[in-house]
Every structure is written in structure tokens, then in C-alpha cells.
Design a protein around this motif. Structure first.
Motif, short mmCIF file in Angstrom:
data_model
loop_
_atom_site.label_atom_id
_atom_site.label_comp_id
_atom_site.label_asym_id
_atom_site.label_seq_id
_atom_site.Cartn_x
_atom_site.Cartn_y
_atom_site.Cartn_z
N CYS A 1 0.83 -1.21 0.00
CA CYS A 1 0.00 0.00 0.00
C CYS A 1 0.86 1.26 0.00
O CYS A 1 0.55 2.25 -0.67
N PHE A 2 1.93 1.22 0.75
CA PHE A 2 2.83 2.37 0.77
C PHE A 2 3.41 2.63 -0.62
O PHE A 2 3.50 3.77 -1.08
N GLN A 3 3.79 1.55 -1.31
CA GLN A 3 4.38 1.73 -2.63
C GLN A 3 3.35 2.27 -3.63
O GLN A 3 3.68 3.08 -4.49
N LEU A 4 2.10 1.82 -3.52
CA LEU A 4 1.05 2.35 -4.38
C LEU A 4 0.83 3.84 -4.11
O LEU A 4 0.61 4.63 -5.02
N GLU A 5 0.90 4.21 -2.83
CA GLU A 5 0.77 5.63 -2.48
C GLU A 5 1.94 6.44 -3.03
O GLU A 5 1.76 7.51 -3.62
N LEU A 6 3.13 5.91 -2.86
CA LEU A 6 4.33 6.62 -3.29
C LEU A 6 4.34 6.84 -4.79
O LEU A 6 4.75 7.89 -5.29
N ASP A 7 3.86 5.82 -5.55
CA ASP A 7 3.91 5.87 -7.01
C ASP A 7 2.56 6.24 -7.63
O ASP A 7 2.33 5.98 -8.81
#
Length: 660
Positions: free
Chosen positions: A163-169
Motif C-alpha cells: 500500500c505504501f508503494q502504491l501511495e508513493l507511485d
């Protein structure tokens, strides 16, 4: 402290600070609307410069007590000072199509969230659609009605890192990956106040404003916003505007099914978008032959939900396609197909044949609701198939303990409807009796009444339980279950009481009070009698006039004191002479002519339906001589002379008439 970190490290300020936890299932349509408005106010760009700061300020004003994790400005993630899994959502040089397909196949083979997490840990580089697919698979495995079976899965480091990576990207996600991830988040009941959801929604709004999303992507976005805010969501109107600008005849099959499912979700109910739906129906007719089992089931489900009764040509076409898929439907898909065909009142001869081949192979292994729906379909459509009913009855003896009370009742009701007793009827009804003894209080009152009444239609008399049905307590329960006891329920009670009095003379239980009895079983709509076929009745009536010489020698549609309506009544004196219909004394014999049209028989065999069989059985016990005139015999008669001869032989088989 979070504010100090943001000021001290400009990179963190540019990245934003995801709030934690993301996953509390608290939905706020007001908040998401406010995000949508903010997105529009700043031109939809919330991720650069002062505009991004405005969103961060809005986000931070919602809560100041949530602990924020420490971040590392790279593709790796540290949560709560612990090193978590690392994901890289590659935009260039990402996984090939074959690698994505292989990943999705492995994903679908996962039977638990733990297996999904293990698979994710083994993948270093993935596309955004792969990441979204993983979240969807977790939702498939964990989703309950309005929550997750195990909310703790959202605290797993793999999910949090993903989820963090989806938010970051979020700015770099493809349109397909973005909307799919957003929909997956709604299915996981993620908190819409979280930074992840805020970024996905605002980014989706920006992409929507560009007007470049495909039909399928628009539907996915619409489903996500429908789940988040409901039908009143402003973005839904924008989504539908863009969908309606396109020509359905140019859509691929996947897009067509996606729009149907989107409209089914609540956007298209209430007669909205009729022109769009009509155009979709026309296009669907041309691609039905290419639909797989999931598409056939999904489209039929959508037609039912949208109330498209005018789309019968499409329903017929889908039924023909369903014939090919009968052995390949999943339990859920077959249940939907059968329910839709019952809803539209349609069945196909070839579909019935395919079901007759398939049912014996699935009754012991399929879901109880699927087996019940099969039985219900054949009963509702008045199809007497010994192959199907025998297979279901055989499995019933072994599986009934796992059936719900509703499923037990619906299977027996189907037998009663077509008036069929399977070879193992003794074992079946012994099982029914055991279930009634052990789970009597579990039955809903009307379900119980339907079950007991259906037993009597096939001459199985639940005397031990009838006394409970006629008790004041049970009758009170019937009244409290709905808005009152309607006429059909009263008719069932009356016929049930009449049955035990006529066919169970040893019954000494409570009587049914007169206020719960009806005077006629024939009523508009649902009825315990089938109205006479008028064309057949008129033909028989003309023959009777010629036979007796006058219309006054027989009565038509006569309501008896026993609630049944006679198609024709003939009265005879002791010497066998026909009396005028108006005469009420010196009557020695009454003849009841049952003019049975096609609707009184099963559709595929010349067997009376259960409710017609019990009527003729009761009339005989009440002293009537029952003479049956079935349509398949009368329609063969070619002229007046043959009609007279036929009626004479039927009514007076032992008398002779020298001339007409």
C-alpha cells in the motif's frame, strides 16, 4: 514531531506522509466529496508544490494523534522502525505479459491470505496491475458481508508495504492499475481518510478530467466510488457522461460486461439510462455466442437486477448459450443462471436436456443452494424430470442435515408442485419428519406451512405437526411475520385442514377456526386451482349442449361448499336421469367434469400438477364422480359426431343411446 520532520527533510514533504493506520473500516462520504472538491479547485493536481501542501494540510487537520511511521525515500519501506518487504512497481523494463499471466495464475491458486503474502515476498519487481490483483485476491479470500473475516491481515507488513508503494507511485500508476488499486482498497474496507485513499481518489479525478480512460477503466472507477460514496457521488455522473458518449456497438465483450455490472451495482436501477441499455442489449445479441460461463451468468444477473423484462430476446439468446456451458458453470454461476431463468419465466428444451445430463453428477458435491435452485427451477417451470428429481431425492436423504430449513422446504415444494414421488419417497419423507422433529422451531412460519402443504399434495400427511400449525400461537406467528395473513395463506391452511379431515379420519387435533378459512380456492394471482382454459371449455360446452339438448342441464364454474370450483357439474336422479342444474333436491349423484387444459399438467409429461391431483382426489372423497376431460384427448376430435360420442362415453360409459 511529524511537522518538525517535514520541515527538516524537504524530500519527505514532497513525498507526503501516509497516515497510519490506513485500514480502519470507517467510511466518510463527506470527506471524499471534500477531497473531490479540493481536487477540482486546484485543477486536479495535488502532488506538486503548494497544491500538494494544501492537501497535506487538509489531511493533517483531520487527526493529530495518529502515530506516523518513519520513511526512507526509496522503493524500500520501513514500518514502525522495522524493515519490511521491498516492492518496486516498474514502469519501464517491467514484467512481460507472460510473467504477469503466470503471476495471476499463481495468485488465483492461493487459497489463503498467507499464501498470497508468500507469493508477494517472492516477487521483486511487479507492475501496478499485479499489485492491484494481489490486493483483490486478499479481498476475495477475506471479504465478508460488511467487513473482513480477519482484519488483522491488513496489519501484515507485506500489505502495508504494498500500500505504501502504491501511495508513493500514485502519480506514475497506469490508468488501469490506478482504478483497480482504488477498487481493491474499497473491497478491503480501507479508511478513506488515509493518505493512500486520498491520493488514489484525487489522482483518479485528475485522470477522469482528462477524458482518456477506457470504458472498462471508467466502470472500475465507478464501482470504487459507488462503494465509497454511494449513488449520490458526483464522480459517478461524470463517469456515466463519458460512457454514454461512446457507441456500445464498438465495445469489446469485456467492456460490455463491465458496463452491465457497473449499472447493476446501483447506478442503472430505477429505469435510468434506458437508451444506453437498449443499445447494449442489441450489441449483446451479436456477441452472445462468444460469452464464457462467467459472462453469461454475469449478464443474466445484471438483467434481473436492472429489471429488463423487455430484453427477452437477449434472455433467450443467453439461455441458448448457457446450454453449452452447463457442465462448466461454477455452483454460484449456475445458481444465478437458474434464478434468472425463473425470474424471466423462460426455459429451453435443450437447456433442460443439458441439465438432465449434468444434475446426476453434481447433487452430492455441489453447494446445497445450487442443488436447491435446480429443484426449484424444475418445479417452478412445471417440468417433470424423473432423472433430475430422482437424483436430488437420493442426495437429499444423505445431505439434508446440512441443508437450511428453507432449502429443505423448497426441495419438497418442487416435488409437490409437479406431483411427483421419487422411488425412494419413503426414505425422503422419513428424513423430512426427522428434520421437523429436530428443527421444528427453526422453520419460519410460512416456510413450515409451505412444506407441510406440499407434503399433502403428494399424499404424505404430516399429522404429527398439523396440530401445531392450527394452534393459536402458530397462527399468531403467521400474522406477525408480515403485514398479516393473505388469502393464499388462508387457502393453504383451509386445504391442509380439509386434507387431514378427509384423508386422515383418525386425526383428533385442534380444528382450524372458521375465521381462518376461505370459501373458494380459486382466486386471482396465486391460487390453489388453475382456472379453466376458456377455449377448451367453450368447445366442451357446445358438445354438452348437443348431448343433453339444452344448456339448462349442466352448471358451469360451480363453487361447492368445499371451496373447490367445478368446471361443469351434472346432477342425476336415482334412476340416472339428468336433472336441471337449478334443481337442489332428489339428487342422487353429482358428476364433476374436470376440463383440464395444458396449464393443469406438467409441461413435458401428461401428469396433473400436484394442486390439480389433490382437487380431484378430494372431490372423489366428497362424493363426486370425477370425469376428467384432458386437452390431449379432446383436441383429437375432428367433428361434432366424434365430440358427442366422446362425451357420451366419458360421462355415461355404461349407458347406450340409439340415436343423436
Amino acid at each position: 514531531m511529524a511537522l518538525k520532520l517535514t520541515l527538516r527533510f524537504p524530500l519527505l514533504r514532497n513525498l507526503g506522509s501516509p497516515r497510519c493506520p490506513w485500514f480502519e473500516p470507517v467510511w466518510s462520504s463527506r470527506f471524499l466529496r471534500s477531497i473531490s472538491h479540493v481536487s477540482r479547485a486546484v485543477g486536479g493536481r495535488l502532488s506538486h508544490g503548494c497544491q500538494r501542501t494544501q492537501l497535506q494540510g487538509l489531511r493533517r487537520s483531520l487527526s493529530t494523534i495518529t502515530r506516523e511511521p518513519t520513511f526512507v525515500p526509496s522503493t524500500s519501506v520501513r514500518l514502525h522502525r522495522e524493515v519490511g518487504p521491498r516492492f518496486h512497481l516498474a514502469q519501464l523494463h517491467g514484467p512481460t505479459t507472460d510473467e504477469e499471466q503466470a503471476f495471476c495464475q499463481r495468485l488465483q491458486s492461493c487459497s489463503s491470505s498467507r499464501q498470497v503474502f508468500t507469493l508477494l515476498r517472492s516477487v521483486g519487481i511487479m507492475s501496478d496491475t499485479m499489485a492491484a490483483a494481489a490486493l483483490h485476491r486478499v479481498a476475495d479470500l477475506e471479504q465478508a458481508v460488511n467487513s473482513l473475516k480477519d482484519p488483522s491481515v491488513l496489519e501484515k507488513d507485506v500489505i502495508r508495504a504494498l500500500c505504501f508503494q502504491l501511495e508513493l507511485d500514485s502519480r506514475r500508476l497506469t490508468d488501469a492499475g490506478l482504478v483497480s488499486a482504488l477498487l481493491a482498497c474499497t473491497r478491503l474496507f480501507l479508511d478513506p481518510w488515509s493518505t493512500l485513499m486520498v491520493r488514489l481518489v484525487s489522482e483518479s479525478q485528475e485522470r477522469l478530467d482528462r477524458g482518456q480512460m477506457s470504458v472498462g477503466q471508467l466502470c472500475t472507477l465507478g464501482q470504487a466510488m459507488l462503494a465509497t460514496e454511494g449513488p449520490a457521488c458526483v464522480m459517478l455522473d461524470q463517469v456515466m457522461e463519458q460512457i454514454q458518449k461512446q457507441d456500445p456497438s464498438q465495445w469489446c465483450l469485456a467492456d460490455l460486461i463491465a458496463v452491465y455490472r457497473f449499472l447493476q451495482g446501483g447506478v442503472g436501477v430505477g429505469g435510468k439510462y434506458r437508451d444506453l441499455l437498449n443499445a447494449m442489449h442489441i450489441h449483446a445479441m451479436t456477441v452472445t455466442s462468444r460469452m464464457d460461463p462467467a459472462a453469461v451468468s454475469g449478464l443474466l444477473s445484471a438483467l434481473v437486477a436492472l429489471g429488463q423484462m423487455q430484453a427477452m430476446p437477449l434472455v433467450i439468446s443467453l439461455c441458448k448459450q448457457a446450454v453449452r456451458h452447463v457442465p462448466h458453470f461454477t455452483d454460484e454461476e449456475l445458481t444465478v443462471v437458474l434464478g434468472a431463468l425463473m425470474h424471466f419465466g423462460h426455459n429451453d428444451h435443450y437447456f433442460v436436456e443439458a441439465m438432465e445430463k449434468h444434475v446426476p453428477t453434481m447433487t452430492f458435491s455441489s453447494h446445497p443452494e445450487t442443488v436447491t435452485k435446480v429443484t426449484q427451477f424444475f418445479g417452478r417451470r412445471n417440468i417433470l424430470s424423473p432423472t433430475v428429481f430422482d437424483a436430488v431425492a437420493e442426495s437429499f436423504v444423505y445431505r439434508a442435515d446440512d441443508y437450511s430449513t428453507s432449502q429443505v422446504a423448497r426441495q419438497i415444494m418442487a416435488l409437490g408442485k409437479v406431483g411427483y414421488l421419487p422411488p425412494n419417497a419413503g426414505a425422503v419423507f422419513r428424513k423430512v419428519e426427522l428434520i421437523l422433529h429436530s428443527r421444528f422451531s427453526h422453520f419460519q412460519p410460512r416456510t413450515l406451512l409451505n412444506l407441510l402443504h406440499s407434503c399433502t399434495l403428494v399424499e404424505r400427511f404430516p399429522v404429527n405437526f398439523v396440530s401445531k400449525v392450527f394452534s393459536s400461537f402458530f397462527l399468531q406467528q403467521l400474522q406477525e411475520e408480515g403485514t398479516g395473513i393473505d388469502r393464499f395463506i388462508l387457502a393453504q391452511l383451509t386445504q391442509l385442514y380439509m386434507t387431514v379431515k378427509l384423508e386422515c379420519p383418525f386425526y383428533e387435533g385442534p380444528r382450524l377456526l372458521p375465521k381462518y378459512r376461505v370459501k373458494s380456492f380459486l382466486m386471482p394471482g396465486r391460487s390453489l386451482e388453475t382456472p379453466v382454459d376458456l377455449h377448451l371449455y367453450n368447445s366442451v360446452k357446445m358438445g354438452l349442449v348437443n348431448l343433453f339438448g339444452a344448456r339448462s342441464y349442466f352448471g358451469s364454474k360451480v363453487l361447492t361448499p368445499y371451496c373447490y370450483t367445478l368446471d361443469v357439474e351434472i346432477k342425476l336422479d336415482e334412476e340416472g336421469y339428468v336433472l336441471p342444474a337449478s334443481q337442489n333436491d332428489e339428487i342422487y349423484k353429482r358428476i364433476a367434469l374436470c376440463i383440464d387444459g395444458q396449464r393443469r399438467f406438467t409441461t413435458n409429461k401428461r401428469q396433473l400438477l400436484g394442486k390439480e391431483a389433490i382437487k380431484q382426489r378430494h372431490l372423489k372423497l366428497l362424493g363426486y364422480e370425477v370425469v376428467q376431460i384432458p386437452y390431449y384427448e379432446f383436441e383429437k376430435l375432428q367433428n361434432k359426431a366424434s365430440v358427442l360420442e366422446y362425451l357420451h362415453q366419458k360421462i355415461f360409459p355404461h349407458s347406450y343411446r340409439l340415436s343423436w
